[in-house]
Design a protein around this motif. Structure first.
Motif, PDB file in Angstrom:
ATOM      1  N   ASP A 110      -1.312  23.169  44.837  1.00 61.51           N
ATOM      2  CA  ASP A 110      -2.140  23.288  46.053  1.00 61.51           C
ATOM      3  C   ASP A 110      -1.437  24.065  47.156  1.00 61.51           C
ATOM      4  N   MET A 111      -0.154  24.390  46.938  1.00 58.19           N
ATOM      5  CA  MET A 111       0.574  25.184  47.941  1.00 58.19           C
ATOM      6  C   MET A 111      -0.029  26.571  48.060  1.00 58.19           C
ATOM      7  N   TYR A 112      -0.572  27.075  46.963  1.00 56.97           N
ATOM      8  CA  TYR A 112      -1.204  28.401  46.954  1.00 56.97           C
ATOM      9  C   TYR A 112      -2.628  28.256  46.417  1.00 56.97           C
ATOM     10  N   PRO A 113      -3.555  27.769  47.231  1.00 53.51           N
ATOM     11  CA  PRO A 113      -4.918  27.526  46.733  1.00 53.51           C
ATOM     12  C   PRO A 113      -5.665  28.837  46.505  1.00 53.51           C
ATOM     13  N   THR A 114      -6.617  28.778  45.596  1.00 50.93           N
ATOM     14  CA  THR A 114      -7.497  29.908  45.312  1.00 50.93           C
ATOM     15  C   THR A 114      -8.931  29.512  45.648  1.00 50.93           C
ATOM     16  N   VAL A 115      -9.873  30.392  45.348  1.00 53.07           N
ATOM     17  CA  VAL A 115     -11.276  30.096  45.651  1.00 53.07           C
ATOM     18  C   VAL A 115     -11.816  28.973  44.777  1.00 53.07           C
ATOM     19  N   ASP A 116     -11.182  28.737  43.631  1.00 55.16           N
ATOM     20  CA  ASP A 116     -11.662  27.710  42.711  1.00 55.16           C
ATOM     21  C   ASP A 116     -10.910  26.392  42.841  1.00 55.16           C
ATOM     22  N   SER A 117      -9.879  26.348  43.688  1.00 55.20           N
ATOM     23  CA  SER A 117      -9.072  25.117  43.787  1.00 55.20           C
ATOM     24  C   SER A 117      -9.666  24.177  44.819  1.00 55.20           C
ATOM     25  N   LEU A 118      -9.469  22.888  44.583  1.00 53.38           N
ATOM     26  CA  LEU A 118      -9.949  21.849  45.490  1.00 53.38           C
ATOM     27  C   LEU A 118      -8.728  21.087  46.002  1.00 53.38           C
ATOM     28  N   PRO A 119      -8.283  21.370  47.233  1.00 51.60           N
ATOM     29  CA  PRO A 119      -7.042  20.737  47.737  1.00 51.60           C
ATOM     30  C   PRO A 119      -7.184  19.219  47.812  1.00 51.60           C
ATOM     31  N   GLN A 120      -6.147  18.534  47.330  1.00 53.93           N
ATOM     32  CA  GLN A 120      -6.127  17.083  47.341  1.00 53.93           C
ATOM     33  C   GLN A 120      -5.124  16.526  48.347  1.00 53.93           C
ATOM     34  N   HIS A 121      -4.393  17.413  49.013  1.00 52.12           N
ATOM     35  CA  HIS A 121      -3.373  16.984  49.951  1.00 52.12           C
ATOM     36  C   HIS A 121      -3.717  17.491  51.349  1.00 52.12           C
ATOM     37  N   GLU A 122      -3.396  16.710  52.325  1.00 52.54           N
ATOM     38  CA  GLU A 122      -3.625  17.089  53.717  1.00 52.54           C
ATOM     39  C   GLU A 122      -2.274  17.255  54.401  1.00 52.54           C
ATOM     40  N   TYR A 123      -2.017  18.467  54.888  1.00 51.59           N
ATOM     41  CA  TYR A 123      -0.721  18.762  55.506  1.00 51.59           C
ATOM     42  C   TYR A 123      -0.843  18.665  57.021  1.00 51.59           C
ATOM     43  N   LYS A 124       0.079  17.925  57.647  1.00 51.71           N
ATOM     44  CA  LYS A 124       0.092  17.772  59.098  1.00 51.71           C
ATOM     45  C   LYS A 124       1.299  18.513  59.665  1.00 51.71           C
ATOM     46  N   ASP A 125       1.049  19.264  60.715  1.00 51.30           N
ATOM     47  CA  ASP A 125       2.139  19.986  61.375  1.00 51.30           C
ATOM     48  C   ASP A 125       3.048  19.005  62.100  1.00 51.30           C
ATOM     49  N   SER A 126       4.318  19.360  62.143  1.00 54.62           N
ATOM     50  CA  SER A 126       5.282  18.503  62.836  1.00 54.62           C
ATOM     51  C   SER A 126       5.120  18.638  64.346  1.00 54.62           C
ATOM     52  N   GLN A 127       5.592  17.629  65.049  1.00 54.24           N
ATOM     53  CA  GLN A 127       5.496  17.644  66.503  1.00 54.24           C
ATOM     54  C   GLN A 127       6.347  18.767  67.089  1.00 54.24           C
ATOM     55  N   ALA A 128       7.471  19.071  66.458  1.00 51.71           N
ATOM     56  CA  ALA A 128       8.317  20.171  66.948  1.00 51.71           C
ATOM     57  C   ALA A 128       7.594  21.501  66.816  1.00 51.71           C
ATOM     58  N   GLY A 129       6.862  21.689  65.707  1.00 47.25           N
ATOM     59  CA  GLY A 129       6.105  22.929  65.540  1.00 47.25           C
ATOM     60  C   GLY A 129       4.987  23.056  66.546  1.00 47.25           C
ATOM     61  N   ILE A 130       4.313  21.938  66.834  1.00 50.78           N
ATOM     62  CA  ILE A 130       3.233  21.965  67.832  1.00 50.78           C
ATOM     63  C   ILE A 130       3.787  22.284  69.218  1.00 50.78           C
ATOM     64  N   ASP A 131       4.938  21.666  69.568  1.00 51.93           N
ATOM     65  CA  ASP A 131       5.552  21.944  70.871  1.00 51.93           C
ATOM     66  C   ASP A 131       5.986  23.402  70.973  1.00 51.93           C
ATOM     67  N   ARG A 132       6.473  23.939  69.874  1.00 50.26           N
ATOM     68  CA  ARG A 132       6.888  25.345  69.884  1.00 50.26           C
ATOM     69  C   ARG A 132       5.694  26.266  70.104  1.00 50.26           C
ATOM     70  N   MET A 133       4.563  25.933  69.478  1.00 50.47           N
ATOM     71  CA  MET A 133       3.365  26.739  69.667  1.00 50.47           C
ATOM     72  C   MET A 133       2.861  26.656  71.103  1.00 50.47           C
ATOM     73  N   VAL A 134       2.892  25.440  71.678  1.00 46.05           N
ATOM     74  CA  VAL A 134       2.436  25.271  73.060  1.00 46.05           C
ATOM     75  C   VAL A 134       3.324  26.055  74.015  1.00 46.05           C
ATOM     76  N   ASP A 135       4.633  25.994  73.817  1.00 44.58           N
ATOM     77  CA  ASP A 135       5.555  26.740  74.684  1.00 44.58           C
ATOM     78  C   ASP A 135       5.297  28.240  74.600  1.00 44.58           C
ATOM     79  N   ASP A 136       5.039  28.735  73.392  1.00 45.65           N
ATOM     80  CA  ASP A 136       4.778  30.163  73.238  1.00 45.65           C
ATOM     81  C   ASP A 136       3.468  30.562  73.919  1.00 45.65           C
ATOM     82  N   LEU A 137       2.439  29.731  73.800  1.00 45.40           N
ATOM     83  CA  LEU A 137       1.169  30.037  74.462  1.00 45.40           C
ATOM     84  C   LEU A 137       1.319  30.021  75.977  1.00 45.40           C
TER      85      LEU A 137
END
Length: 254
Positions: free
Chosen positions: A170-197
């Motif tokens: 599921d790391m590299y999904p295609t048009v026929d794949s059905l993802p079974q995992h839900e990935y959540k961004d880390s708080q550090a990544g979110i803070d980095r995005m907010v600082d950049d914006l």
């Protein structure tokens, strides 16, 4: 008696002349036969040489055609890459030799560079570091921003490999794949995005924009350039000339 003697003498002379002519003709015929053989041998030798040269030229032409075909199949910048690789290899050898002697190669190299060349290289480096030549269109501005943001990214490869091992295909999904995992961004990544914006917003607020025209504002200029000049004067000397302006407007100026 005298006439008989003269006739015999003449006859003897004719016979001698005939023999000499026959001897010369036989000698010439033998000589002509030898020259013809030599000429034939020379012609055959020349013919062999011409054939050898023809075969050699044919081989050289074939080799050149093969080399030209190889060059045509190579990339257009192959020659530049080859020279660059040779230069880098030579630089590595010189650097290794300098380190073996205990010398600083960069310092020794700068001794051979003139001030003019150093200034020119410095300008090129600055130009490469800041390729932004100003606003051209929105597409180029967006592309430059994309390159700037991607250069600032510092991916965590250990975390990437960890997530890849957990998610699997599921790391590299295609048009026929059905993802079974839900990935959540880390708080550090979110803070980095907010600082950049926030940085982008602050930088955007500093951009100079065309001011809206105020119809009620006093007109004390003759063109746009004069208007900007008057505003600059007002900004620096307005507080010193406020009273003089008021007196002029009231008509009480001395």
């Amino acid at each position: 008696m005298a006439s008989t003697s003269g006739f015999s003498t003449a006859s003897t002379a004719v016979t001698a002349s005939t023999r000499a002519t026959a001897s010369m003709s036989s000698t010439a015929s033998s000589s002509d036969g030898k020259t013809a053989a030599q000429k034939k041998a020379e012609r055959m030798k020349k013919l062999r040489d011409l054939r050898l040269r023809q075969n050699e030229a044919r081989k050289m032409n074939h080799a050149e055609v093969v080399e030209e075909d190889k060059r045509n199949k190579l990339p257009t910048n192959f020659e530049a890459k080859r020279k660059r690789a040779e230069w880098e290899l030579e630089e590595q050898k010189k650097r290794a030799a300098a380190e073996a002697r205990g010398e600083d190669y960069d310092r020794m190299k700068l001794l051979d560079v003139s001030a003019e060349d150093a200034e020119k290289w410095d300008r090129l480096k600055k130009k490469k570091k800041n390729p932004d030549q100003g606003f051209a269109d929105y597409e180029q501005a967006t592309f430059r921003q994309y390159n700037r943001l991607t250069k600032q990214m510092k991916p965590d490869m250990d975390k990437y490999e960890d997530v890849k091992g957990k998610i699997g295909e599921d790391m590299y999904p295609t048009v026929d794949s059905l993802p079974q995992h839900e990935y959540k961004d880390s708080q550090a990544g979110i803070d980095r995005m907010v600082d950049d914006l926030e940085k982008q917003i602050n930088k955007r607020n500093k951009y100079s924009r065309r001011r809206a025209h105020n119809d009620e504002e006093d007109i004390d200029f003759i063109n746009e350039r004069n208007m900007n000049f008057n505003k600059k004067l007002e900004r620096f000397y307005g507080k010193y000339t406020t009273e003089i302006k008021q007196n002029l407007e009231r008509g009480t100026a001395v």
